[in-house]
Design an enzyme around this catalytic site. Structure first.
Site, mmCIF file in Angstrom:
data_model
loop_
_atom_site.group_PDB
_atom_site.id
_atom_site.type_symbol
_atom_site.label_atom_id
_atom_site.label_comp_id
_atom_site.label_asym_id
_atom_site.label_seq_id
_atom_site.Cartn_x
_atom_site.Cartn_y
_atom_site.Cartn_z
ATOM 1 N N HIS A 63 0.813 -1.220 0.000
ATOM 2 C CA HIS A 63 0.000 0.000 0.000
ATOM 3 C C HIS A 63 0.852 1.279 0.000
ATOM 4 O O HIS A 63 0.676 2.127 -0.871
ATOM 5 C CB HIS A 63 -0.965 -0.013 1.181
ATOM 6 C CG HIS A 63 -1.712 1.270 1.365
ATOM 7 N ND1 HIS A 63 -2.568 1.787 0.404
ATOM 8 C CD2 HIS A 63 -1.705 2.177 2.390
ATOM 9 C CE1 HIS A 63 -3.065 2.934 0.834
ATOM 10 N NE2 HIS A 63 -2.555 3.192 2.035
ATOM 11 N N ASP A 82 -21.913 13.090 -27.350
ATOM 12 C CA ASP A 82 -20.536 13.586 -27.280
ATOM 13 C C ASP A 82 -19.760 12.906 -26.158
ATOM 14 O O ASP A 82 -19.331 13.540 -25.205
ATOM 15 C CB ASP A 82 -20.500 15.119 -27.127
ATOM 16 C CG ASP A 82 -21.350 15.603 -25.966
ATOM 17 O OD1 ASP A 82 -22.192 14.830 -25.495
ATOM 18 O OD2 ASP A 82 -21.161 16.745 -25.541
ATOM 19 N N GLU A 107 0.464 5.584 12.516
ATOM 20 C CA GLU A 107 -0.873 5.083 12.856
ATOM 21 C C GLU A 107 -0.867 3.579 13.119
ATOM 22 O O GLU A 107 -1.544 3.106 14.037
ATOM 23 C CB GLU A 107 -1.839 5.397 11.705
ATOM 24 C CG GLU A 107 -3.263 4.929 11.962
ATOM 25 C CD GLU A 107 -4.192 5.247 10.802
ATOM 26 O OE1 GLU A 107 -5.352 4.807 10.859
ATOM 27 O OE2 GLU A 107 -3.747 5.912 9.847
ATOM 28 N N ASP A 108 -0.115 2.806 12.334
ATOM 29 C CA ASP A 108 -0.239 1.346 12.363
ATOM 30 C C ASP A 108 0.955 0.608 12.971
ATOM 31 O O ASP A 108 0.953 -0.623 13.027
ATOM 32 C CB ASP A 108 -0.469 0.809 10.941
ATOM 33 C CG ASP A 108 -1.793 1.283 10.363
ATOM 34 O OD1 ASP A 108 -2.698 1.599 11.156
ATOM 35 O OD2 ASP A 108 -1.923 1.348 9.131
ATOM 36 N N HIS A 117 3.511 7.047 5.413
ATOM 37 C CA HIS A 117 2.308 7.717 5.907
ATOM 38 C C HIS A 117 1.501 6.899 6.914
ATOM 39 O O HIS A 117 0.723 7.455 7.690
ATOM 40 C CB HIS A 117 1.408 8.152 4.745
ATOM 41 C CG HIS A 117 0.635 7.055 4.088
ATOM 42 N ND1 HIS A 117 1.132 6.312 3.043
ATOM 43 C CD2 HIS A 117 -0.609 6.570 4.335
ATOM 44 C CE1 HIS A 117 0.221 5.425 2.666
ATOM 45 N NE2 HIS A 117 -0.833 5.551 3.429
ATOM 46 N N ASP A 133 -3.154 8.039 -1.003
ATOM 47 C CA ASP A 133 -3.585 6.974 -0.095
ATOM 48 C C ASP A 133 -5.007 6.531 -0.429
ATOM 49 O O ASP A 133 -5.299 5.328 -0.547
ATOM 50 C CB ASP A 133 -3.502 7.499 1.345
ATOM 51 C CG ASP A 133 -4.218 6.604 2.352
ATOM 52 O OD1 ASP A 133 -3.826 5.440 2.471
ATOM 53 O OD2 ASP A 133 -5.149 7.092 3.012
#
Length: 731
Positions: free
Chosen positions: A48, A259, A76-77, A72, A139
């Protein structure tokens, strides 16, 4: 999965060795931090951040941004801290990662709050460092590309947020490639039937379309050569969401959208742009009203181009865009391209940048005056999705408004007092209705009357956030006093039945104490809640009697509590037990007839007058016309054996056996047909509309997909009644 050496090879073409080394170092750190983690697809989690970094590299962004893309999710993880990133990669990278993390980590009591607060934070982050938003968009884009592995309801929630927030933000930043892909992917999960229909229709005409595109390119290239103009010509089909948007906006079928092919001519100079425009118009007849000059009057996201629609070979309508190389770079990569032309340094906007992104200041201004998350989301969507028109004041000052804006929007743009007392308007010297849509170049004069006040009908025609917010504020203030009076009257009436003197209780302060038990600051707010049927008068009086009984222990006096009248089972709509309403119990529930909500779909409740709570799908077009203060947070809870109604529309060949095949399929899939209508057309087709009974949204879309495989079935779509409905009804 993209490999780091591919990213390194890509960025080495425009970054120096030290910058490339920073990106390589970020990759090694990210790989170590995410070691052992996997995604729902089963791939290593590292795939990712690598894909996000690759998207940023395609935009040729600086090393700090690409490194932040790789890092990034580490804060957080994983166990990584921002301080650790700052020590290893510098303040720039750490600040970008911190900004992206803060957006992702925000949690709130409701989805509406989460979305609105996220976007507020996103906009504020953008004002400090635009690269935070670029990383967040990368992301989100990769998450959308891999959304197949999420559950159905999560797909819908993420796609709706993407379509309402991230795609418009990408558009405002001029990130055309990201915007179009986000829109197409969102449509794929929100309207799978519509997406499949358009995609299949385009695929069927693929070969003929490719031949036609090549033919038109040769025409235009010959035109450039004959007039000694250096340039390049490209042809492409419009993306699926833009075709869907046009079909929906103009009420067209796919066969009626002509169109869907667009051509782009890239030339060397501004002079050549207008020269090519003249040559194209001399070769093919232009379509009236379909020319836009974004070169002389650029969009707020810096987009510049000439747009014209002409009747090309074989009578086909084709759109042609004409621009220079630099304009094309800005059109494709928007603020990312602008970033590359800036001096190196911190990513905050300079004065000239802030001036070019005036829409940021406008949104930041009105978001400070909007406390209701749902209202913020609604007004934000209004402002982000609209194109602009430019009109003049009588003094010749240019004012910018969204496309479709009215004199009322113009009046509120001038001043709130002017809007609140707007009585009429002159457009180009002539009196016109207040619902008139303003056009580029109009001169608008507003007449005011101190006795004139805002009307709820104005909400149906205004387009700007400021106008909607001010009108709603006026109406809310007026209606609050009415709801207080109505709630007090309801309590007095019920109180007389059980021997409670409401005036006496109010005077001794008991109601103020009781209001706090219901989480209201005072008795007036309690009255208002009863007036709006957020809580029942019987529930308030029952609680009051219980408190009185507790306050008089040992008196021997028995006080009969006020009993809540429960509705009989026959009064309940089948399936209503599977709906949970936050903070409200024992309320009559109806399902809206306009959108037929199904289990698994995001839903919203509306407090109707006298009919309890009406359940709509979250994206039902009628919800936008409702009063925000009467909307409730609701969700599906548990499972129900009762089938739910849904409407589907089919276009089939008009021949024997087709209906039997459809009916047999539905019987095999355990779908009951409760009603149906049939209409044959002169083209040899049959339009069929069924009301069917299904278990949930997954069941419905599975059956629709199976129907498309029947040989003589051309189109299958879910039917929703569009247009505003009365707020006093459940439809």
């Amino acid at each position: 999965m993209i490999r780091i050496h591919e990213i390194i090879e890509k960025i080495s073409s425009y970054l120096n060795e030290a910058d490339v080394a920073l990106v390589q170092k970020a990759y090694v750190f990210s790989a170590r931090a995410h070691l052992g983690q996997t995604r729902l697809s089963g791939e290593p989690y590292l795939s990712h951040p690598l894909e996000a970094a690759n998207i940023l590299a395609d935009m040729r962004l600086d090393a700090a941004t690409i490194a932040a893309g790789l890092l990034h999710d580490t804060v957080e993880d994983t166990q990584t801290t921002v301080d650790e990133l700052e020590e290893l990669f510098g303040e720039e990278v750490a600040d970008i990662v911190d900004g992206v993390t803060k957006i992702s980590l925000m949690t709130f009591d409701s989805k509406e709050e989460a979305q609105s607060e996220n976007i507020r934070k996103l906009i504020l982050a953008m004002a400090e460092d635009i690269r935070v938003v670029l990383v967040k968009l990368a992301d989100r884009l990769h998450n959308m590309r891999t959304l197949d592995f999420q559950k159905h309801y999560k797909q819908a929630l993420i796609s709706r947020e993407t379509l309402e927030i991230y795609a418009p933000l990408a558009s405002r930043l001029g990130l055309y490639r990201i915007k179009t892909e986000l829109e197409d992917l969102s449509l794929k999960y929100l309207k799978p039937d519509v997406y499949a229909q358009i995609n299949e229709g385009i695929a069927k005409s693929h070969t003929a379309g490719e031949v036609y595109i090549e033919r038109v390119i040769q025409f235009i290239e010959s035109l450039l050569d004959e007039n000694s103009i250096k340039g390049r010509v490209y042809g492409r089909r419009k993306h699926i969401f833009s075709i869907y948007h046009k079909m929906k906006q103009q009420g067209l079928t796919l066969d009626q959208v002509y169109d869907i092919i667009a051509f782009r001519v890239i030339v060397r100079s501004l002079k050549d742009c207008y020269a090519v425009l003249g040559l194209v118009h001399s070769l093919w007849k232009p379509v009236h009203g379909r020319f836009k000059d974004y070169i002389s009057m650029p969009k707020n996201n810096m987009y510049q181009s000439l747009h014209t629609t002409v009747v090309g070979p074989e009578g086909e309508r084709i759109e042609i865009q004409i621009r220079t190389d630099e304009m094309n770079q800005l059109a494709e990569f928007g603020v990312a391209a602008h970033w590359r032309y800036k001096e190196k340094g911190k990513g905050g906007f300079k004065a000239k940048d802030v001036e070019r992104f005036t829409w940021l200041r406008q949104i930041m201004d009105w978001q400070r005056h909007t406390n209701d998350p749902r209202e913020f989301m609604t007004t934000l969507r209004y402002d982000l999705f609209q194109d602009e028109v430019y009109v003049f004041t009588p003094q010749g000052e240019v004012k910018e408004l969204p496309e479709g804006a009215t004199p009322i929007d113009f009046a509120y743009l001038i001043h709130t007092e002017v809007g609140d007392h707007c009585a009429g308007a002159k457009i180009n010297g002539r009196l016109q209705p207040l619902a008139t849509a303003l056009k580029n170049g109009d001169t608008v004069a507003i007449f005011t009357d101190n006795h004139r006040t805002p009307s709820r009908d104005w909400l149906k025609i205004v387009k700007t956030a400021k106008a909607r917010t001010r009108i709603k504020h006026w109406i809310r203030t007026e209606e609050r006093s009415r709801s207080i009076a109505l709630g007090k009257e309801m309590l007095e009436k019920e109180g007389r039945k059980v021997g409670i003197n409401l005036q006496k209780v109010h005077k001794d302060g008991s109601l103020d104490e009781l209001a706090k038990d219901f989480s209201f600051p005072n008795a007036d707010e309690l009255f208002s809640a009863v007036g709006y049927v957020r809580i029942t008068a019987r529930k308030v009086l029952g609680r009051l009697q219980a408190k009185n009984e507790e306050a008089k222990p040992g008196t021997g006096q028995k006080v009969e509590p006020v009993k809540e009248t429960k509705k009989k089972d026959t009064a309940k709509e089948p399936g209503s037990d599977s709906v949970r309403i936050k903070g409200v119990d024992d309320v009559l529930v109806h399902f809206a007839g306009c959108c037929h909500p199904l289990p698994g779909e995001p839903i919203v409740g509306y407090i109707s007058r006298g009919r309890g709570v009406v359940v709509h799908t979250h994206d039902c077009p009628n919800v936008a016309t409702f009063e925000p203060e009467r909307l409730l947070q609701i969700s599906w809870e548990g499972e129900s054996d009762h089938p739910y109604p849904a409407k589907i529309e089919l276009i089939t060949k008009n021949k024997p056996g087709v209906l039997a095949n459809i009916a047999n399929l539905m019987a095999h899939e355990s779908v009951n047909i409760s009603s149906g209508t049939f209409r044959s057309t002169v083209e040899g087709k049959t339009n069929i509309e069924f009301t069917v009974e299904v278990k949930d949204s997954d069941h419905l879309y599975h059956v629709m997909e199976m129907m498309r495989k029947i040989e003589d079935v051309h189109e299958v779509t879910r039917h929703v009644v569009h247009g505003p409905v009365s707020q006093n009804r459940d439809s």
